[in-house]
Enzyme design. Structure first.
Site, PDB file in Angstrom:
ATOM      1  N   TYR A 109      29.131   2.250  33.845  1.00 19.51           N
ATOM      2  CA  TYR A 109      28.872   2.652  34.144  1.00 19.51           C
ATOM      3  C   TYR A 109      29.492   3.844  35.022  1.00 19.51           C
ATOM      4  O   TYR A 109      29.868   3.096  36.076  1.00 19.51           O
ATOM      5  CB  TYR A 109      27.522   2.759  34.763  1.00 19.51           C
ATOM      6  CG  TYR A 109      26.186   3.752  34.785  1.00 19.51           C
ATOM      7  CD1 TYR A 109      25.845   3.792  34.205  1.00 19.51           C
ATOM      8  CD2 TYR A 109      26.489   4.150  36.324  1.00 19.51           C
ATOM      9  CE1 TYR A 109      25.249   5.321  34.249  1.00 19.51           C
ATOM     10  CE2 TYR A 109      25.670   5.647  36.588  1.00 19.51           C
ATOM     11  CZ  TYR A 109      24.822   5.845  35.491  1.00 19.51           C
ATOM     12  OH  TYR A 109      24.143   6.781  36.122  1.00 19.51           O
ATOM     13  N   GLU A 197      27.592  11.459  32.542  1.00 23.76           N
ATOM     14  CA  GLU A 197      27.247  10.237  32.587  1.00 23.76           C
ATOM     15  C   GLU A 197      27.893   9.619  31.278  1.00 23.76           C
ATOM     16  O   GLU A 197      27.797  10.301  30.753  1.00 23.76           O
ATOM     17  CB  GLU A 197      26.026  10.060  32.776  1.00 23.76           C
ATOM     18  CG  GLU A 197      25.559   8.743  33.087  1.00 23.76           C
ATOM     19  CD  GLU A 197      24.268   8.364  32.493  1.00 23.76           C
ATOM     20  OE1 GLU A 197      23.654   8.122  33.853  1.00 23.76           O
ATOM     21  OE2 GLU A 197      23.552   8.309  31.592  1.00 23.76           O
TER      22      GLU A 197
END
Ligand code: GDP
Ligand code: MN
Length: 387
Positions: A109, A197
């Site tokens: 992530y 992101e």
């Protein structure tokens, strides 16, 4: 402003951030054509909506053949995709991204957002990336690392290494990862983003890193500097009332309560929403008509509030400064005449030309409740919506 994954990946490409091969498709035939060009199966078919959690909702699927692409693209296109981010009403899927299917070794992530508390930019990363990142953050927060960057200094090599070591990357992966991270930071700053992101950022067999997903949000106040991003705007993914409001330069945000409110000034609007809550009710929107609003803007604001079916009462809270009370009153009366007021309205008004404003309202013949102060106004409107 939000954009689709395939659009975010176009920006990634521009910044030399590795992405899978693929293209957007608007129908089954296009999806098959894209798949055939990728030179091998499986391919992955991904719903393009302005919300995450698509994988778990059935909006991301692998297809092992040309025929399977048709079946899966046929299922996903036109489906009402419900994810934990869309709310129970879901989102209609109108396009899919068809990409080469990759062999994933590890899902990481990685995101960059502004951190208000420290007035810095923060890089958030985890080696436990993928579809369960929310659970990771909740149950094992030690697996989430954060590195803060002074925006005046910008990203430095040591920041990138700190993230890379925190992710326990293999030595061969460190260089491609740090290069990717500094490019992602350049994109974040270059486009005045409020979020970038990548989840998951994947590591594949030869230790290369690839952005398998992409999410980019922009600071609306800086969009005038990025005409290329405005071209990415997908109006039917946005709240129709917010789109309408943006045409009139109204700062309107739809919320899920039932007290519509019209206020001048963002601070006063925040205070008004707080006091509505304290009175036991819930705001249906944030609306700052702005200091320099004219009667037409007030009228449009009123019309937009009224077109929200959840609204059971309206609170108008205006401190007349540059926006004089008589101008506001005229706007309210015009809007009421044109649209017809279908719900009770409570008005609290003070400041420049307040007597004139009150006279216009009282002579209008409209059914308005006046309030002496903010607290009185909130209590009156709360009592109305509670029936
Ligand atoms: P999200 O659920 O909306 O965040 O959509 P993602 O783009 O992150 O996809 C969800 C999941 O699908 C990923 O975490 C991967 O596990 C899986 N996935 C996506 N693309 C591929 C691929 O090319 N190969 C494989 N094996 N899995 C994939
Ligand atoms: Mn994802």
């Amino acid at each position: 402003m939000k954009i689709h994954e395939y659009q975010a990946k176009e920006l990634f490409k521009k910044y030399n951030i590795p992405i899978p091969e693929g293209s957007v498709a608007f129908n089954v035939q296009e999806a098959q054509a894209v798949a055939e060009k990728l030179g091998g199966y499986p391919v992955v078919v991904k719903a393009q909506i302005h919300a995450g959690g698509r994988g778990k909702g059935g909006g991301v699927k692998l297809a092992g053949s040309r025929e399977e692409v048709a079946v899966i693209a046929g299922q996903i296109l036109g489906m009402n995709l419900i994810t934990h981010q869309t709310g129970p009403e879901g989102r209609m899927v109108k396009k899919v991204l068809v990409e080469q299917g990759l062999n994933i070794q590890k899902e990481l992530y990685l995101s960059i957002i502004p951190d208000r508390a420290t007035a810095t930019v923060v890089i958030i990363a985890s080696e436990a990336g993928g579809m369960d990142i929310e659970a990771v953050a909740e149950k094992t927060p030690e697996k989430i690392i954060k590195v803060y960057i002074n925006p005046l200094v910008g990203i430095q090599a040591y920041h990138c290494r700190e993230v890379a070591y925190g992710l326990n990357l293999a030595p061969e992966t460190i260089k491609p990862f740090t290069a990717l991270l500094s490019r992602l930071y350049a994109l974040f700053v270059g486009y005045d983003c409020s979020l970038v992101e990548i989840n998951p950022l994947i590591i594949i067999a030869d230790q290369a890193v690839i952005a398998l997903d992409g999410k980019v949000n922009f600071d609306d106040s800086a969009l005038f500097r990025h005409k290329d991003i405005l071209a990415y705007r997908v109006l039917d993914e946005e709240n129709p009332l917010e789109v309408d409001a943006s045409k009139y330069n109204l700062n309107y945000i739809a919320l899920d309560g039932n007290v519509g409110n019209m206020v001048n000034g963002a601070g006063l609007a925040m205070a008004t929403m707080d006091i509505i809550k304290q009175a036991g009710a819930s705001p249906a929107n944030f609306l700052d008509v702005g200091g320099g609003a004219n009667a037409e803007m007030v009228e449009n604001g009123f019309r937009i509030i009224l077109s929200d079916k959840n609204v059971k009462g309206i609170l108008i809270n205006i401190f007349g400064g540059i926006l004089r009370c008589d101008i506001l009153a005229e706007g309210v009366v015009q809007a009421a005449r044109k649209t017809g007021i279908t719900v009770p309205v409570v008005v609290r008004m003070e400041g420049t030309n307040v007597e004139e404003g009150r006279r216009i309202l009282s002579e209008s013949g409209l059914n308005l409740t006046t309030a002496v102060d903010l607290k009185d106004a909130a209590q009156k409107v709360a009592a109305i919506v509670k029936g």
